[in-house]
Each structure stands twice: as C-alpha cells, then as structure tokens.
Enzyme design. Structure first.
Site, mmCIF file in Angstrom:
data_model
loop_
_atom_site.group_PDB
_atom_site.id
_atom_site.type_symbol
_atom_site.label_atom_id
_atom_site.label_comp_id
_atom_site.label_asym_id
_atom_site.label_seq_id
_atom_site.Cartn_x
_atom_site.Cartn_y
_atom_site.Cartn_z
ATOM 1 N N TYR A 153 33.479 -34.437 99.949
ATOM 2 C CA TYR A 153 32.053 -34.530 99.628
ATOM 3 C C TYR A 153 31.289 -34.495 100.944
ATOM 4 O O TYR A 153 31.369 -35.424 101.740
ATOM 5 C CB TYR A 153 31.849 -35.820 98.827
ATOM 6 N N LYS A 172 32.455 -30.473 97.607
ATOM 7 C CA LYS A 172 31.094 -30.455 97.078
ATOM 8 C C LYS A 172 30.178 -30.455 98.290
ATOM 9 O O LYS A 172 30.249 -31.362 99.115
ATOM 10 C CB LYS A 172 30.895 -31.720 96.239
#
Length: 299
Positions: A138, A166
């Site tokens: 992330y 992400k």
C-alpha cells in the site's frame, strides 16, 4: 485459500464506526459492510486509512477484523490492514489477521520515520514471510511521506506472497511504471488507490481499485469496473466522470471524516470521527448534501 484471480474489481477501504468511547462499534460496522456488499463490490478492506486504523489499539483492530470476516462470511475476500511504524507490530497484526480468518493483508509503508530503500525492502520481506496470506503493498506517500519506488516494487514483486500494490498517489505516471515493470508477472496486480484514476488504471492494465468513495457510492464505482471489463469503454468513462464530484468532497473536512459524514447524511448512521478529527462545518455538510442528492444517494 484465496486465488490470485480473486484480487480484482472494487475493494472499498471501509470506514470504522465507533461508540462514544471511540471503540469499534459492531452494529455500525456490519451496516457499512452490508451497504458496500449490496453495491456489488468485489472485496472488503478493513483497517485502511479511511478506516482510521491508526486510531485503534490491538484489541480494537482484532475486533474490527473479526466482525468483518464473520459478517462478510465468504461472500467476497476480506483484506485486513496490517500497518504500523515498526516491522514487529506489522508482523503481530499480520499473524492476528491470519488467525482471525482474513483472506489477504494490506501493508502500508511505515509512517513518521523515513526508511531507505533497503530498509523498506527488508520490512516488507519480513512481514510477507511471517504469514501465509497474500500481501498487497500500500503506497500512500502523501500520508506517510514514504514512497515505494518503481525499482522497489520490481524487487518486492518477486516475493511469492507479495501479490500486488495499491497506489494512493496523485503521481499517475508511477502507477503506469508499476504496471510496466510487473507486466510479465501474472501473480502481481496493480490497483488504483486514487479515485480519480480508476478508469485510467484499468486502461493501462490494472485490476481495479481500492476506492474510499465506494463506502458511499459502491454501485457507481462498481459501474466503472464492470462496464470497462464488459467492453463498454464509454460507459466506464462516464461513470468515472460522474464519481469525481464525490471524490472532490474529501477537502470538505479533515481526512478521513468526509466519507463518514456522507454515510450519516444518507441515513446509514456511523457516528463520529475519531478525535482530534471533528465533523465538517454546517456549510460544508450542506455542500455535501448537494453532491449526494445529485448522485441520487439521498433525497
């Protein structure tokens, strides 16, 4: 066991309702989960930054993951945030999420400190090695001040259970470069973490998005993905443009209060943000209502 093909589509980082003592509110959390599932989402991500993960002690984090796993009940994969400043704490959270029954982990870069590239590699390697679960990296440099570089993604993508990233960054070129350096690796997925770039990420070969706005407008966000996948490129782009005014409202209050405010206005009562964050001003709430009315999310 979760398959790599399951990592796709729209995965909302669900907000975490709290009680008056700022502990996880079970009934509120179930409401949010069912609201997004009714909207057709393809996964649920508990304890992301929209979920105020930083606000909760270990017991509350465990409670949030337990409730989510139980309520989702296998309908879609559950991604659990295992993010903290230290490697030791991330490993503790990773092991807890695995024990409780999450399907995958999402691990943010450390915040506050600034590890170099080698230290970041060792951090993610250690967390990945501590669990059997698939790990989604992330990247959120605006919030943590640490950026996962393209070369670091290339190295990390070779670790068996690191299965994707992400990217919550306004630097869209970086998302494209992530896709380029991992395009020959079928076991690594790139997801948009910035709701302006869902369509663009799909167009470059990404697999979907982790979209905060999907807390509020899951059907609309799902529309972008489903239409794109079915070949209705124009319809997907139209849905992306339609979503933008909702994403623009993030500036109406201190992050991450706005998505909570929207759900409250829509009659899905999720309570207060965790202090020091406070509710939006009356003026901003009225602006927010206009956006929600225009999207047919409230009358």
């Amino acid at each position: 066991m979760m398959k790599i093909e399951d990592i796709k589509g729209v995965i909302p980082p669900i907000i975490t309702p709290v009680d008056e003592d700022e502990n996880v509110n079970e009934e509120g959390l179930k409401k949010v989960i069912n609201h997004v599932l009714d909207g057709g989402v393809h996964g649920v991500f508990v304890l992301g930054s929209n979920g105020e993960f930083y606000a909760f002690d270990f017991e509350n984090q465990k409670k949030a993951v337990e409730i989510t796993v139980k309520e989702v009940n296998g309908r879609v994969p559950v991604y659990a945030g295992a993010s903290a400043i230290t490697t030791k704490e991330c490993i503790k959270l990773a092991k807890m999420a695995e024990e409780v029954g999450a399907d995958a982990l999402t691990v943010l870069t450390p915040m506050f400190i600034q590890p170099n590239e080698e230290e970041l590699y060792n951090h993610f390697y250690a967390v990945a090695k501590s669990t059997k679960l698939p790990v989604l990296l992330y990247n959120n440099p605006g919030k943590t001040t640490n950026n996962i570089s393209v070369s670091l993604v290339e190295k990390l993508s070779k670790i068996d259970n690191i299965v994707g990233i992400k990217n919550t960054s306004l630097d869209f070129a970086q998302t494209i470069q992530y896709l380029k350096v991992t395009k020959n690796n079928p076991n690594f997925k790139v997801l948009s973490g910035t709701d302006y770039y869902i369509y663009g990420t799909l167009a470059y070969g990404g697999e979907g998005c982790v979209a905060g706005t999907a807390n509020v407008a899951p059907k609309l966000v799902v529309d972008i993905y489903e239409k794109y996948i079915s070949g209705d490129i124009e319809g997907a782009m139209e849905a992306q443009y339609k979503l933008m005014p909702l994403r623009d409202t993030y500036s109406y209050g201190s992050f991450p209060v706005v998505m909570k405010e929207c759900l409250n206005l829509m009659g899905i009562n999720v309570g207060d943000p965790v202090r020091p964050i406070e509710h939006c001003s009356e003026a901003k709430l009225n602006e927010l209502k206009k956006v929600l009315i225009k999207l047919d999310l409230m009358k």
